[in-house]
Design a protein around this motif. Structure first.
Motif, PDB file in Angstrom:
ATOM      1  N   ALA A 153      41.016  19.984  36.198  1.00 15.93           N
ATOM      2  CA  ALA A 153      41.110  21.434  36.306  1.00 15.93           C
ATOM      3  C   ALA A 153      40.165  21.945  37.394  1.00 15.93           C
ATOM      4  O   ALA A 153      39.134  21.344  37.679  1.00 15.93           O
ATOM      5  N   VAL A 154      40.533  23.065  38.002  1.00 12.65           N
ATOM      6  CA  VAL A 154      39.691  23.734  38.996  1.00 12.65           C
ATOM      7  C   VAL A 154      39.568  25.194  38.569  1.00 12.65           C
ATOM      8  O   VAL A 154      40.578  25.891  38.426  1.00 12.65           O
ATOM      9  N   ALA A 155      38.328  25.635  38.353  1.00  7.58           N
ATOM     10  CA  ALA A 155      38.098  27.003  37.879  1.00  7.58           C
ATOM     11  C   ALA A 155      37.966  27.959  39.058  1.00  7.58           C
ATOM     12  O   ALA A 155      37.315  27.646  40.053  1.00  7.58           O
ATOM     13  N   LYS A 156      38.587  29.129  38.939  1.00  7.13           N
ATOM     14  CA  LYS A 156      38.567  30.133  40.002  1.00  7.13           C
ATOM     15  C   LYS A 156      38.238  31.510  39.411  1.00  7.13           C
ATOM     16  O   LYS A 156      38.939  31.989  38.523  1.00  7.13           O
ATOM     17  N   PRO A 157      37.176  32.152  39.926  1.00  4.97           N
ATOM     18  CA  PRO A 157      36.743  33.418  39.320  1.00  4.97           C
ATOM     19  C   PRO A 157      37.205  34.683  40.044  1.00  4.97           C
ATOM     20  O   PRO A 157      37.443  34.691  41.246  1.00  4.97           O
ATOM     21  N   MET A 158      37.293  35.721  39.248  1.00  2.00           N
ATOM     22  CA  MET A 158      37.470  37.090  39.727  1.00  2.00           C
ATOM     23  C   MET A 158      36.262  37.893  39.263  1.00  2.00           C
ATOM     24  O   MET A 158      35.751  37.674  38.165  1.00  2.00           O
ATOM     25  N   GLY A 159      35.796  38.824  40.093  1.00  4.67           N
ATOM     26  CA  GLY A 159      34.620  39.604  39.723  1.00  4.67           C
ATOM     27  C   GLY A 159      34.853  41.104  39.767  1.00  4.67           C
ATOM     28  O   GLY A 159      35.949  41.587  40.050  1.00  4.67           O
ATOM     29  N   SER A 160      33.776  41.829  39.456  1.00  4.70           N
ATOM     30  CA  SER A 160      33.712  43.298  39.586  1.00  4.70           C
ATOM     31  C   SER A 160      34.851  44.001  38.851  1.00  4.70           C
ATOM     32  O   SER A 160      35.579  44.820  39.426  1.00  4.70           O
ATOM     33  N   VAL A 161      35.000  43.694  37.588  1.00 11.82           N
ATOM     34  CA  VAL A 161      36.063  44.289  36.783  1.00 11.82           C
ATOM     35  C   VAL A 161      35.913  45.800  36.692  1.00 11.82           C
ATOM     36  O   VAL A 161      36.896  46.547  36.805  1.00 11.82           O
ATOM     37  N   ALA A 162      34.681  46.289  36.512  1.00 12.80           N
ATOM     38  CA  ALA A 162      34.465  47.730  36.356  1.00 12.80           C
ATOM     39  C   ALA A 162      34.915  48.497  37.591  1.00 12.80           C
ATOM     40  O   ALA A 162      35.584  49.533  37.490  1.00 12.80           O
ATOM     41  N   ASP A 163      34.568  48.010  38.780  1.00  6.28           N
ATOM     42  CA  ASP A 163      34.879  48.741  40.004  1.00  6.28           C
ATOM     43  C   ASP A 163      36.383  48.859  40.246  1.00  6.28           C
ATOM     44  O   ASP A 163      36.875  49.923  40.625  1.00  6.28           O
ATOM     45  N   ILE A 164      37.112  47.776  40.034  1.00 11.23           N
ATOM     46  CA  ILE A 164      38.553  47.858  40.282  1.00 11.23           C
ATOM     47  C   ILE A 164      39.237  48.682  39.198  1.00 11.23           C
ATOM     48  O   ILE A 164      40.160  49.466  39.473  1.00 11.23           O
ATOM     49  N   THR A 165      38.776  48.548  37.961  1.00 12.03           N
ATOM     50  CA  THR A 165      39.342  49.367  36.883  1.00 12.03           C
ATOM     51  C   THR A 165      39.121  50.848  37.157  1.00 12.03           C
ATOM     52  O   THR A 165      40.055  51.659  37.097  1.00 12.03           O
ATOM     53  N   ASN A 166      37.876  51.221  37.455  1.00 14.32           N
ATOM     54  CA  ASN A 166      37.546  52.630  37.685  1.00 14.32           C
ATOM     55  C   ASN A 166      38.273  53.174  38.912  1.00 14.32           C
ATOM     56  O   ASN A 166      38.687  54.342  38.934  1.00 14.32           O
ATOM     57  N   SER A 167      38.429  52.348  39.942  1.00  9.72           N
ATOM     58  CA  SER A 167      39.098  52.799  41.165  1.00  9.72           C
ATOM     59  C   SER A 167      40.587  53.041  40.927  1.00  9.72           C
ATOM     60  O   SER A 167      41.147  54.062  41.358  1.00  9.72           O
ATOM     61  N   LEU A 168      41.236  52.111  40.249  1.00 15.17           N
ATOM     62  CA  LEU A 168      42.664  52.280  39.986  1.00 15.17           C
ATOM     63  C   LEU A 168      42.920  53.482  39.083  1.00 15.17           C
ATOM     64  O   LEU A 168      43.875  54.246  39.295  1.00 15.17           O
ATOM     65  N   TYR A 169      42.044  53.665  38.092  1.00 21.20           N
ATOM     66  CA  TYR A 169      42.237  54.813  37.202  1.00 21.20           C
ATOM     67  C   TYR A 169      42.038  56.123  37.955  1.00 21.20           C
ATOM     68  O   TYR A 169      42.789  57.097  37.743  1.00 21.20           O
ATOM     69  N   ALA A 170      41.027  56.166  38.838  1.00 21.10           N
ATOM     70  CA  ALA A 170      40.769  57.395  39.596  1.00 21.10           C
ATOM     71  C   ALA A 170      41.971  57.766  40.455  1.00 21.10           C
ATOM     72  O   ALA A 170      42.359  58.942  40.534  1.00 21.10           O
ATOM     73  N   ILE A 171      42.588  56.779  41.112  1.00 21.64           N
ATOM     74  CA  ILE A 171      43.778  57.049  41.916  1.00 21.64           C
ATOM     75  C   ILE A 171      44.922  57.548  41.030  1.00 21.64           C
ATOM     76  O   ILE A 171      45.591  58.548  41.334  1.00 21.64           O
ATOM     77  N   LYS A 172      45.137  56.854  39.952  1.00 22.42           N
ATOM     78  CA  LYS A 172      46.230  57.224  39.050  1.00 22.42           C
ATOM     79  C   LYS A 172      46.058  58.652  38.533  1.00 22.42           C
ATOM     80  O   LYS A 172      47.021  59.446  38.521  1.00 22.42           O
ATOM     81  N   LYS A 173      44.839  58.980  38.134  1.00 23.16           N
ATOM     82  CA  LYS A 173      44.580  60.284  37.521  1.00 23.16           C
ATOM     83  C   LYS A 173      44.575  61.411  38.550  1.00 23.16           C
ATOM     84  O   LYS A 173      45.275  62.418  38.400  1.00 23.16           O
ATOM     85  N   LEU A 174      43.783  61.248  39.622  1.00 25.04           N
ATOM     86  CA  LEU A 174      43.601  62.328  40.585  1.00 25.04           C
ATOM     87  C   LEU A 174      44.853  62.583  41.423  1.00 25.04           C
ATOM     88  O   LEU A 174      45.198  63.733  41.709  1.00 25.04           O
ATOM     89  N   VAL A 175      45.513  61.508  41.845  1.00 22.02           N
ATOM     90  CA  VAL A 175      46.626  61.632  42.784  1.00 22.02           C
ATOM     91  C   VAL A 175      47.969  61.789  42.084  1.00 22.02           C
ATOM     92  O   VAL A 175      48.750  62.701  42.403  1.00 22.02           O
ATOM     93  N   TYR A 176      48.234  60.919  41.105  1.00 28.06           N
ATOM     94  CA  TYR A 176      49.595  60.849  40.566  1.00 28.06           C
ATOM     95  C   TYR A 176      49.794  61.610  39.258  1.00 28.06           C
ATOM     96  O   TYR A 176      50.928  61.978  38.934  1.00 28.06           O
ATOM     97  N   GLU A 177      48.747  61.848  38.504  1.00 25.56           N
ATOM     98  CA  GLU A 177      48.903  62.575  37.238  1.00 25.56           C
ATOM     99  C   GLU A 177      48.446  64.022  37.362  1.00 25.56           C
ATOM    100  O   GLU A 177      49.223  64.947  37.151  1.00 25.56           O
ATOM    101  N   ASP A 178      47.196  64.238  37.732  1.00 21.23           N
ATOM    102  CA  ASP A 178      46.681  65.608  37.822  1.00 21.23           C
ATOM    103  C   ASP A 178      46.994  66.260  39.164  1.00 21.23           C
ATOM    104  O   ASP A 178      46.888  67.488  39.299  1.00 21.23           O
TER     105      ASP A 178
END
Length: 762
Positions: A512-537
C-alpha cells in the motif's frame, strides 16, 4: 519517584551527552560512494552502515541500563529546528544532498562539499512533466519513496537472534544462483555480523569502564551491560533488559539505514511484555526494577523532536484486549520522567476504564502525547482495503500518525499532501495562479451558472492533479530499489530472509502507498462561503467575488469579517458546512480508489498536513473565499479549525470531525486540537476528559492528539527559554521542543492556542 541514578541519567541525556556525531556516518557514506562506485546498490548501502558502526564511539553514560548512541538532535522536518538542519544533511549526504541554506562546521563542510551537484537518486523523468504541482504548492510532495518513516518488525530479530539469522542467510547464499538475491542476503548478513562486532566492542568497553569505577551500583550495572552485550551478539535475548538492549540496537541500525528520523518501534508492549512478565514471575526482576528500566528506555528515546513512534494498548490479533502491565508502565514512565516520546495509544470499545483513565492523566499533563487511535474505526478501514483481520488488528502508527503494519507493509507514506485550496483558486481564476499570474489550466470556463457546475470542474481538476501526482509516485516506486535499497529494513520485513527481495522492490505482504490531503477547514469554509454568498444569498456575483480575492480583500474588510464571523464554519457543528466536509473528504478518497501503486495493492487515503509554517512568501496560495488573506497562513493541521473567527466548543469541534467517514482513511488521520487545561482539572476534569475521548471514538472519530497549553506559558517560554527546555508542543503530528522552534512557528502555535481560548466550553 525516580531514583538518584535515573535522575542523573536524565540530566545527562537532556544535555545530549550521548548524541550521535552526524559527521561519522556522513564521512563514511562519502568515502564509500567515492571509492566504490561500481558496488551493487544494496551492498553499498550496507557498507555505509557497517563503516559508520565501526567508526562510532561506544558512548557510555554510567547510570544507564540500555546502551548505544542516540539520534537526539536530528531535525525531522525543515523549519522546525532550523539551526540543526545541517546535522541531517551531514549524516545522510548521499540522500539529502548538499544544502546551500545549511551552515556546516568547517570539518563537516570539507566532506559535504563533495555532494555539490551530486546525489544518488536516479532522475524521475516523469517528475519534470509535472513540476508545476509542487512549484505552485498544489501538493507538498509527490514522491513514492520510503522517506525515513519506517515500521519494522523488530520481533524477527528478537525471536531469532543474530547467529541463527546469519546461519540461515549463509545457507541461502550458498544454494542461490540469482545475483540479486545473493547480494541482498549478503548485505543483510554483513550488517548482522557488523552488529555482532559492535556488541562485542561495547561489551569490552563496559567491562573496562566498570574497572574504573568505585560505585558498586554503577560497577554492577556496567558489568550487567557487558554480559548482556556478550549474550546478544550471538543469541536471542533471554530476559527483559537483553530484549530492550537488542531492540535499541536494532532501532539504531534502522536509523543508520533509513535516514535517522521517524523510525518506529511498533507495538512494543505486546512483544516485550513476555520477557518482563517472565523476569518478574521468576524473581529475576522486581516490579520496581522493571519500572526503573522502563523509565530508562523512555529517557533513552527522548529527543527535541519526537518522531520515533511506540504503540501501546489495542486489540491482539485474536480480537482480545492487549492491554498489559507494560502498557501501564510505559505511560507512567513518561509521566514520571517528563521525557516526551512519540507514544501512541490504541483504544477500542472494550479498553479497560482504568487504562483509559491512566492515558487521560498523561494526556492532561500537556506533553502533546500520547496520541489516541480508535481501533474500532482503523481496523475496519484496513480490512476494507483487503488487509486480513489478524494483520489489521496489529496495525501501528509510524512517524507522526501514519498507519501501517509492522513488517508487512512498505511504509510509503507522506507523498502528495494535496492542497485543495490551491486547486479551487485556479478553477475560480480561469486556471491562472493569483500569486504569479502564470496560467496552468487552459480549459476552465469563463463562469459557472450554479454551484454544482463549479464543483464539477473543481472535482475534475482535483482528480487530474491526483492522477498526475500518482504517475510521479509510481515511477519513484519503480526506481527506488535501483539506488536506495534498505537491507536492514528488509531483514525486519516478513519474507526478507526467505525471499531475498528488498523491501523497496515489492517484498511486503501489503504494498500500500498512503497519500494525504490537508487543510480540511479552509476548503470547507471556502466552498461554503461561495455557495452561500454567491449562489444562495446572492450577495455578490462570482466574478465580483473573484476580483475581491485577486485584490487580497482590499477595501472589503466588512465583507471579510462577515465571512469569518457570521457564516458558519468547520468546527461549529453546522449540518450544511459539515456536509461539505463529508463530501469533499469522501471525494478525495474516491480519487485514489481508481488507481493502483506500481507494485499493485491499494492507495491508502490519509487526512494529514504539515502546514505549520505557511505564511506570506511561503505558501504560494492567494487570498481565499474563507476570509484568509494572502499573507495569512493556511490552517495548521488537518482537522484544525481555522484560527480566523470563533471556533466551536469542544463538542462542536469533535462533532464536525465526525462528519467524515474515517473508514475511508486507513493511512491515518491527524486531528490535533488545543484544549483549555482548566476544563479538565481535578477528578471531575479527568472524568470529563475520558468521557470526551470515549464519546468521540464511539461517534466514529479515528484519532485525537491534544495540546493542553496556554498563551501565557508559551510567551514566557519565548522570553525565558532556559526555564522551558523540555516544554513540548504538538504541531501537525510531530511533537517538538517549543524553545527550539523558529519564531514564526512559535507564533503559529500561539495563534492556535489563542483561537482555542475564544470558546473554551464543552
Amino acid at each position: 519517584m525516580l531514583n538518584e541514578y535515573t535522575r542523573n541519567f536524565k540530566k545527562r541525556a537532556s544535555a545530549m551527552e550521548d548524541d550521535f556525531d552526524p559527521s561519522v556516518r556522513g564521512k563514511q557514506a562519502t568515502m564509500v560512494y567515492k571509492n566504490f562506485p561500481d558496488l551493487p546498490a544494496v551492498l553499498k548501502r550496507a557498507e555505509v552502515v557497517i563503516r559508520a558502526l565501526q567508526n562510532t564511539d561506544t558512548v557510555i553514560l554510567e547510570e544507564e541500563w540500555i546502551h548505544g548512541p542516540v539520534f537526539r538532535q536530528y531535525p525531522v522536518h525543515n523549519g522546525v529546528s532550523p539551526d540543526a538542519l545541517w546535522k541531517l544533511n551531514a549524516a545522510f549526504p548521499e540522500v539529502q544532498g548538499y544544502n546551500e541554506n545549511c551552515v556546516y562546521p568547517e570539518d563537516v563542510y570539507e566532506e559535504i562539499n563533495y555532494w555539490k551537484g551530486r546525489n544518488i537518486k536516479i532522475k524521475n523523468k516523469i517528475k519534470d512533466n509535472y513540476s508545476w504541482i509542487y512549484k505552485y504548492n498544489i501538493a507538498n510532495l509527490t514522491n513514492g519513496f520510503i522517506v525515513g518513516h519506517t515500521l519494522p518488525d523488530h520481533k524477527i530479530l528478537l525471536d531469532n537472534g543474530i547467529d541463527k539469522l546469519v546461519s540461515q542467510l549463509a545457507h541461502n547464499i550458498k544454494r542461490e544462483n540469482d545475483p540479486d538475491k545473493k547480494n541482498e542476503w549478503t548485505a543483510i548478513k554483513r550488517l548482522l555480523e557488523a552488529l555482532a562486532d559492535y556488541c562485542n566492542r561495547y561489551s569490552v568497553a563496559l567491562k573496562n569502564k566498570a574497572e574504573e569505577t568505585e560505585d558498586i551500583t554503577i560497577k554492577n550495572r556496567l558489568l550487567n551491560g557487558a554480559q548482556n552485550m556478550a549474550h546478544i551478539k550471538r543469541h536471542a535475548p533471554e530476559n527483559f533488559l537483553q530484549a530492550l538492549q537488542l531492540l535499541y540496537l536494532s532501532h539504531l541500525m534502522d536509523q543508520l539505514d533509513s535516514r535517522g528520523d521517524a523510525c518506529s518501534f511498533g507495538r512494543l508492549d505486546q512483544y516485550l511484555y513476555p520477557y518482563m512478565k517472565n523476569d518478574i514471575e521468576s524473581g529475576f526482576l522486581t516490579k520496581d526494577e522493571a519500572m526503573d528500566i522502563v523509565c530508562h528506555f523512555v529517557i533513552k528515546n527522548w529527543k527535541p523532536q519526537s518522531s520515533c513512534n511506540m504503540t501501546i494498548g489495542g486489540l491482539k490479533s485474536d480480537g482480545t484486549d492487549g492491554t498489559n502491565e507494560l502498557s501501564y508502565m510505559l505511560l507512567e514512565a513518561m509521566a514520571l520522567t517528563e521525557a516526551t516520546v512519540d507514544m501512541s495509544v490504541r483504544i477500542h470499545k472494550n479498553t479497560p476504564a482504568e487504562f483509559l483513565s491512566s492515558v487521560a492523566k498523561v494526556v492532561r499533563k500537556g506533553f502533546g502525547r500520547p496520541d489516541l487511535f480508535n481501533d474500532d474505526i482503523m481496523i475496519l478501514a484496513l480490512t476494507n482495503k483487503g488487509v486480513s483481520i489478524e494483520d489489521a488488528r496489529d496495525y501501528a502508527p509510524l512517524g507522526c500518525v501514519e498507519v501501517m503494519i509492522p513488517g508487512r507493509t512498505n511504509f510509503r507514506t507522506m507523498g502528495l499532501g494535496l492542497k485543495p485550496l490551491k486547486v479551487l483558486e485556479l478553477v475560480l481564476n480561469k486556471g491562472i495562479c493569483m500569486v504569479t499570474g502564470d496560467k496552468l489550466f487552459d480549459d476552465i470556463p469563463e463562469g459557472f451558472d450554479s454551484f454544482e457546475s463549479l464543483m464539477k470542474v473543481y472535482h475534475k481538476k482535483i482528480q487530474y492533479v491526483i492522477d498526475c501526482a500518482l504517475a510521479v509516485s509510481e515511477e519513484d516506486e519503480r526506481i527506488e530499489p535501483l539506488f536506495l535499497p534498505r537491507p536492514w529494513l528488509t531483514l525486519l520485513t516478513h519474507g526478507g530472509v526467505e525471499k531475498g527481495v528488498d523491501i523497496t522492490a515489492g517484498l511486503p505482504k501489503y504494498n500500500a502507498v498512503a497519500k494525504p490531503m490537508g487543510s480540511v477547514a479552509d476548503i470547507t469554509n471556502s466552498l461554503y462561503a461561495i455557495k452561500k454568498l454567491v449562489y444562495e444569498d446572492k450577495k455578490l456575483g462570482l466574478s465580483e467575488f473573484i476580483d475581491i480575492l485577486k485584490n487580497n480583500w482590499e477595501n472589503q474588510e466588512a465583507l471579510r469579517q462577515y465571512v469569518i464571523n457570521k457564516l458558519p464554519r468547520f468546527g461549529q457543528d453546522n449540518p450544511e458546512v459539515d456536509s461539505i466536509t463529508k463530501s469533499e473528504t469522501a471525494f478525495f478518497a474516491s480519487c485514489l480508489a481508481s488507481r493502483t501503486p506500481y507494485y499493485g495493492d491499494n492507495y491508502w487515503p490519509m487526512l494529514f498536513s504539515m502546514d505549520y509554517n505557511n505564511s506570506k512568501g511561503n505558501n504560494n496560495i492567494g487570498a481565499s473565499p474563507c476570509g484568509r488573506k494572502y499573507d495569512d497562513p493556511i490552517t495548521s493541521g488537518t482537522l484544525q479549525p481555522s484560527a480566523l473567527g470563533e471556533r466551536g466548543t469542544i463538542t462542536q469541534l469533535l462533532n464536525s470531525a465526525c462528519a467524515i467517514d474515517f473508514t475511508d482513511f486507513p493511512g491515518g488521520v491527524s486531528n490535533v486540537l488545543e484544549f483549555d487545561p482548566s476544563l479538565f482539572d481535578g477528578e471531575e476534569g479527568l472524568e470529563r476528559l475520558t468521557t470526551v475521548i470515549r464519546g468521540f471514538f464511539k461517534k466514529g472519530g479515528a484519532e485525537l492528539g491534544l495540546n493542553f497549553l496556554n498563551e501565557e506559558t508559551l510567551r514566557d517560554a519565548m522570553d525565558n527559554p532556559s526555564k522551558y527546555g523540555h516544554l513540548m508542543v504538538r504541531l501537525f503530528g510531530l511533537s517538538a521542543r517549543f524553545v527550539t522552534l523558529s519564531k514564526e512557528v512559535q507564533e503559529s502555535v500561539i495563534a492556535r492556542i489563542r483561537s482555542s481560548s475564544k470558546k473554551a466550553s464543552m
